[in-house]
Scaffold this motif. Sequence first.
Motif, PDB file in Angstrom:
ATOM      1  N   PRO A  61      96.458  24.206  18.543  1.00 29.91           N
ATOM      2  CA  PRO A  61      97.519  23.902  17.407  1.00 29.91           C
ATOM      3  C   PRO A  61      97.361  24.866  16.348  1.00 29.91           C
ATOM      4  CG  PRO A  61      96.420  22.007  18.467  1.00 29.91           C
ATOM      5  CD  PRO A  61      95.681  23.286  18.926  1.00 29.91           C
ATOM      6  N   SER A  62      98.221  24.794  15.472  1.00 28.64           N
ATOM      7  CA  SER A  62      97.983  25.818  14.433  1.00 28.64           C
ATOM      8  C   SER A  62      97.685  25.212  13.237  1.00 28.64           C
ATOM      9  CB  SER A  62      99.637  26.577  14.034  1.00 28.64           C
ATOM     10  OG  SER A  62     100.521  25.757  13.909  1.00 28.64           O
ATOM     11  N   ASP A  63      96.547  24.506  13.577  1.00 33.05           N
ATOM     12  CA  ASP A  63      95.978  23.494  12.278  1.00 33.05           C
ATOM     13  C   ASP A  63      94.772  24.402  11.613  1.00 33.05           C
ATOM     14  OD1 ASP A  63      95.693  20.597  11.278  1.00 33.05           O
ATOM     15  OD2 ASP A  63      93.491  21.784  11.665  1.00 33.05           O
ATOM     16  N   GLN A  64      94.976  24.868  10.460  1.00 29.29           N
ATOM     17  CA  GLN A  64      94.040  25.513   9.727  1.00 29.29           C
ATOM     18  C   GLN A  64      92.634  25.033   9.863  1.00 29.29           C
ATOM     19  OE1 GLN A  64      94.601  28.797   9.130  1.00 29.29           O
ATOM     20  NE2 GLN A  64      92.407  29.054   9.011  1.00 29.29           N
ATOM     21  N   GLU A  65      92.516  23.598   9.499  1.00 29.62           N
ATOM     22  CA  GLU A  65      91.054  23.080   9.620  1.00 29.62           C
ATOM     23  C   GLU A  65      90.638  23.063  10.928  1.00 29.62           C
ATOM     24  OE1 GLU A  65      89.150  18.710   8.741  1.00 29.62           O
ATOM     25  OE2 GLU A  65      91.399  18.735   8.797  1.00 29.62           O
ATOM     26  N   LEU A  66      91.297  23.039  12.087  1.00 31.17           N
ATOM     27  CA  LEU A  66      90.608  23.153  13.338  1.00 31.17           C
ATOM     28  C   LEU A  66      90.180  24.468  13.639  1.00 31.17           C
ATOM     29  CD1 LEU A  66      90.176  22.101  16.399  1.00 31.17           C
ATOM     30  CD2 LEU A  66      92.511  22.775  16.768  1.00 31.17           C
ATOM     31  N   ARG A  67      91.175  25.439  13.188  1.00 27.75           N
ATOM     32  CA  ARG A  67      90.656  27.046  13.351  1.00 27.75           C
ATOM     33  C   ARG A  67      89.627  27.291  12.868  1.00 27.75           C
ATOM     34  NH1 ARG A  67      94.260  29.611  16.368  1.00 27.75           N
ATOM     35  NH2 ARG A  67      96.439  28.580  16.868  1.00 27.75           N
ATOM     36  N   ASP A  68      89.364  26.713  11.459  1.00 29.08           N
ATOM     37  CA  ASP A  68      87.922  27.173  10.449  1.00 29.08           C
ATOM     38  C   ASP A  68      87.030  26.257  11.362  1.00 29.08           C
ATOM     39  OD1 ASP A  68      89.790  28.418   8.721  1.00 29.08           O
ATOM     40  OD2 ASP A  68      89.670  26.837   7.375  1.00 29.08           O
ATOM     41  N   ARG A  69      87.018  25.098  11.606  1.00 30.57           N
ATOM     42  CA  ARG A  69      86.065  24.407  12.337  1.00 30.57           C
ATOM     43  C   ARG A  69      85.459  25.276  13.742  1.00 30.57           C
ATOM     44  NH1 ARG A  69      84.188  19.197  14.380  1.00 30.57           N
ATOM     45  NH2 ARG A  69      82.032  19.568  14.595  1.00 30.57           N
ATOM     46  N   LEU A  70      86.395  25.704  14.331  1.00 31.36           N
ATOM     47  CA  LEU A  70      86.245  26.425  15.770  1.00 31.36           C
ATOM     48  C   LEU A  70      85.454  27.802  15.296  1.00 31.36           C
ATOM     49  CD1 LEU A  70      89.424  26.068  17.803  1.00 31.36           C
ATOM     50  CD2 LEU A  70      86.805  25.491  18.747  1.00 31.36           C
ATOM     51  N   GLU A  71      85.803  28.290  14.050  1.00 32.00           N
ATOM     52  CA  GLU A  71      85.265  29.613  13.871  1.00 32.00           C
ATOM     53  C   GLU A  71      83.556  29.351  13.418  1.00 32.00           C
ATOM     54  OE1 GLU A  71      84.288  33.394  13.052  1.00 32.00           O
ATOM     55  OE2 GLU A  71      85.858  32.593  14.079  1.00 32.00           O
ATOM     56  N   ASN A  72      83.665  28.246  12.681  1.00 34.08           N
ATOM     57  CA  ASN A  72      82.216  27.900  12.316  1.00 34.08           C
ATOM     58  C   ASN A  72      81.363  27.547  13.575  1.00 34.08           C
ATOM     59  OD1 ASN A  72      80.370  25.356  11.603  1.00 34.08           O
ATOM     60  ND2 ASN A  72      80.260  26.571   9.901  1.00 34.08           N
ATOM     61  N   LEU A  73      81.745  26.833  14.692  1.00 34.05           N
ATOM     62  CA  LEU A  73      81.155  26.323  15.572  1.00 34.05           C
ATOM     63  C   LEU A  73      80.910  27.739  16.595  1.00 34.05           C
ATOM     64  CD1 LEU A  73      82.938  22.912  16.444  1.00 34.05           C
ATOM     65  CD2 LEU A  73      80.565  23.290  15.604  1.00 34.05           C
ATOM     66  N   ARG A  74      81.523  28.579  16.545  1.00 32.18           N
ATOM     67  CA  ARG A  74      81.410  29.581  17.415  1.00 32.18           C
ATOM     68  C   ARG A  74      80.352  30.572  16.856  1.00 32.18           C
ATOM     69  NH1 ARG A  74      87.778  30.397  18.130  1.00 32.18           N
ATOM     70  NH2 ARG A  74      88.128  29.366  20.231  1.00 32.18           N
ATOM     71  N   GLN A  75      80.317  30.701  15.502  1.00 37.26           N
ATOM     72  CA  GLN A  75      79.315  31.252  14.853  1.00 37.26           C
ATOM     73  C   GLN A  75      77.982  30.660  14.975  1.00 37.26           C
ATOM     74  OE1 GLN A  75      80.426  31.763  10.685  1.00 37.26           O
ATOM     75  NE2 GLN A  75      81.845  33.245  11.037  1.00 37.26           N
ATOM     76  N   LYS A  76      77.711  29.261  15.085  1.00 40.57           N
ATOM     77  CA  LYS A  76      76.704  28.707  15.226  1.00 40.57           C
ATOM     78  C   LYS A  76      76.241  28.785  16.655  1.00 40.57           C
ATOM     79  CE  LYS A  76      76.896  24.864  12.032  1.00 40.57           C
ATOM     80  NZ  LYS A  76      77.254  23.138  11.773  1.00 40.57           N
ATOM     81  N   ALA A  77      77.175  28.911  17.476  1.00 35.48           N
ATOM     82  CA  ALA A  77      77.007  29.369  18.837  1.00 35.48           C
ATOM     83  C   ALA A  77      76.251  30.457  19.253  1.00 35.48           C
ATOM     84  CB  ALA A  77      78.131  28.666  19.830  1.00 35.48           C
ATOM     85  N   THR A  78      76.777  31.525  18.464  1.00 31.38           N
ATOM     86  CA  THR A  78      76.098  32.844  18.786  1.00 31.38           C
ATOM     87  C   THR A  78      74.792  32.922  18.088  1.00 31.38           C
ATOM     88  OG1 THR A  78      78.559  33.690  18.336  1.00 31.38           O
ATOM     89  CG2 THR A  78      76.535  35.165  17.844  1.00 31.38           C
ATOM     90  N   ILE A  79      74.542  32.259  17.015  1.00 35.84           N
ATOM     91  CA  ILE A  79      73.147  32.361  16.495  1.00 35.84           C
ATOM     92  C   ILE A  79      72.464  31.480  17.645  1.00 35.84           C
ATOM     93  CG2 ILE A  79      71.941  31.148  14.608  1.00 35.84           C
ATOM     94  CD1 ILE A  79      74.233  31.770  12.811  1.00 35.84           C
ATOM     95  N   ALA A  80      72.935  30.427  18.062  1.00 31.89           N
ATOM     96  CA  ALA A  80      71.987  29.694  19.269  1.00 31.89           C
ATOM     97  C   ALA A  80      71.600  30.560  20.304  1.00 31.89           C
ATOM     98  CB  ALA A  80      72.597  28.303  19.545  1.00 31.89           C
ATOM     99  N   THR A  81      72.614  31.414  20.772  1.00 33.16           N
ATOM    100  CA  THR A  81      72.324  31.912  22.097  1.00 33.16           C
ATOM    101  C   THR A  81      71.325  33.154  21.635  1.00 33.16           C
ATOM    102  OG1 THR A  81      74.479  31.748  22.708  1.00 33.16           O
ATOM    103  CG2 THR A  81      73.390  33.696  23.647  1.00 33.16           C
ATOM    104  N   GLY A  82      71.545  33.580  20.348  1.00 36.28           N
ATOM    105  CA  GLY A  82      70.455  34.578  19.917  1.00 36.28           C
ATOM    106  C   GLY A  82      69.076  34.133  19.925  1.00 36.28           C
ATOM    107  N   GLN A  83      69.048  32.959  19.394  1.00 28.08           N
ATOM    108  CA  GLN A  83      67.818  32.225  19.564  1.00 28.08           C
ATOM    109  C   GLN A  83      67.097  31.982  20.600  1.00 28.08           C
ATOM    110  OE1 GLN A  83      68.779  28.934  16.789  1.00 28.08           O
ATOM    111  NE2 GLN A  83      67.904  30.061  14.829  1.00 28.08           N
ATOM    112  N   SER A  84      68.072  31.390  21.347  1.00 31.79           N
ATOM    113  CA  SER A  84      67.568  31.410  22.974  1.00 31.79           C
ATOM    114  C   SER A  84      67.130  32.513  23.640  1.00 31.79           C
ATOM    115  CB  SER A  84      68.635  30.814  23.935  1.00 31.79           C
ATOM    116  OG  SER A  84      68.912  29.827  23.279  1.00 31.79           O
ATOM    117  N   MET A  85      67.738  33.845  23.437  1.00 31.14           N
ATOM    118  CA  MET A  85      67.004  35.125  24.008  1.00 31.14           C
ATOM    119  C   MET A  85      65.704  35.561  23.319  1.00 31.14           C
ATOM    120  SD  MET A  85      70.992  37.126  23.701  1.00 31.14           S
ATOM    121  CE  MET A  85      70.175  38.622  23.987  1.00 31.14           C
ATOM    122  N   LEU A  86      65.722  35.230  21.932  1.00 28.90           N
ATOM    123  CA  LEU A  86      64.623  35.603  21.288  1.00 28.90           C
ATOM    124  C   LEU A  86      63.409  34.647  21.872  1.00 28.90           C
ATOM    125  CD1 LEU A  86      62.969  37.309  19.012  1.00 28.90           C
ATOM    126  CD2 LEU A  86      63.653  35.388  17.319  1.00 28.90           C
TER     127      LEU A  86
END
Length: 133
Positions: A61-86
Amino acid sequence: MLPPLTPAEEKLLLRYADPEAPTVDVDNLPAKTLMSLLDNAEFHGVLPIMLRKLSGDAQLPSDQELRDRLENLRQKATIATGQSMLLKYHGDRIMKGLAADNIPARIVKGPVFARKLYRNVADRPFTDIDILV
């Protein structure tokens, strides 16, 4: 407090949580429902799988709050993946040191589960290394 889900939403969350289940079509889901699903997925530890399945924003859906939340969660997931690799790197270093001293040991749980139980290792991030000595 975790947002409650209807029985149909619970089934949808289970499909998102299953790493082998096909991607779920979310064309007609309201943004509020997706936000509740994201909250529940995060609480139950299946958020990385859900984020992978929601990787194509075109169907959302073209809901900005949802898209912002997804962006934030994706950034956190990227960090978590990097931490797992380390952590995996340091765990491997520790295991080599133990082996060099002839100390029998095995890494258990986190990285082992990620590697053996999940096709996509990033579906199972971990926050520590457990070594059985």
